[in-house]
Motif scaffolding. Sequence first.
Motif, mmCIF file in Angstrom:
data_model
loop_
_atom_site.group_PDB
_atom_site.id
_atom_site.type_symbol
_atom_site.label_atom_id
_atom_site.label_comp_id
_atom_site.label_asym_id
_atom_site.label_seq_id
_atom_site.Cartn_x
_atom_site.Cartn_y
_atom_site.Cartn_z
ATOM 1 N N GLY A 73 63.445 43.757 49.274
ATOM 2 C CA GLY A 73 64.033 44.864 50.025
ATOM 3 C C GLY A 73 63.047 45.560 50.943
ATOM 4 N N LYS A 74 62.087 44.822 51.460
ATOM 5 C CA LYS A 74 61.105 45.384 52.393
ATOM 6 C C LYS A 74 61.446 44.916 53.804
ATOM 7 N N VAL A 111 69.509 48.532 50.531
ATOM 8 C CA VAL A 111 68.407 49.243 49.882
ATOM 9 C C VAL A 111 68.718 50.732 49.801
ATOM 10 N N ARG A 112 69.259 51.306 50.885
ATOM 11 C CA ARG A 112 69.606 52.724 50.897
ATOM 12 C C ARG A 112 70.684 53.038 49.872
ATOM 13 N N ARG A 137 59.500 51.642 53.518
ATOM 14 C CA ARG A 137 59.745 50.272 53.059
ATOM 15 C C ARG A 137 59.602 49.268 54.202
ATOM 16 N N GLY A 138 59.306 49.760 55.399
ATOM 17 C CA GLY A 138 58.995 48.864 56.507
ATOM 18 C C GLY A 138 60.151 48.524 57.414
ATOM 19 N N ALA A 146 71.177 52.205 61.626
ATOM 20 C CA ALA A 146 72.365 51.398 61.283
ATOM 21 C C ALA A 146 72.756 51.569 59.827
ATOM 22 N N ALA A 147 71.779 51.806 58.964
ATOM 23 C CA ALA A 147 72.072 52.000 57.536
ATOM 24 C C ALA A 147 72.881 53.265 57.292
#
Length: 152
Positions: A73-74, A111-112, A137-138, A146-147
Amino acid sequence: MLTQEEFAKKARHKLTYLLSRREYSQKELLQKLVSDDIPVDIASDVLAQFSEKNLQSDLRFAESVVNSAYNKGKGPLHIQHKLQANDIEYALVSSQIRDDNFDWFSLALKVRCKRFGNEIPNDWKVLQKQKRFLAQRGFEAAHIEAAFSSLE
């Protein structure tokens, strides 16, 4: 004191052992050999031989970094920093990172949501905290935005 041939043999054994477990960059391997009291010139020569025989490959190492980071998840910026730390050019894997196999936008969302849930916060401070988390997290700015916009 060991002879040159004994140092070379020790280096070959150490490299064989290390590379049988996972991929390493040349920089990492050189550091490990030197820390094992193998002279730099001998370590470099043996490492060059391994590289010529394709037993060690910075490209394979870079590809494993990309796959590992994605699975953890990076984001791509994390990968770029890790490659720079190992003296590997980002260009080696930049096309792989931009490949359709890696959907960084959906990964950032996943990830979020895993960390904070599906709800988009109304509080500005909480929103910034979540964005900072993704940045650490990069993930790139576009991935982060977008997340949040894909859940609205």
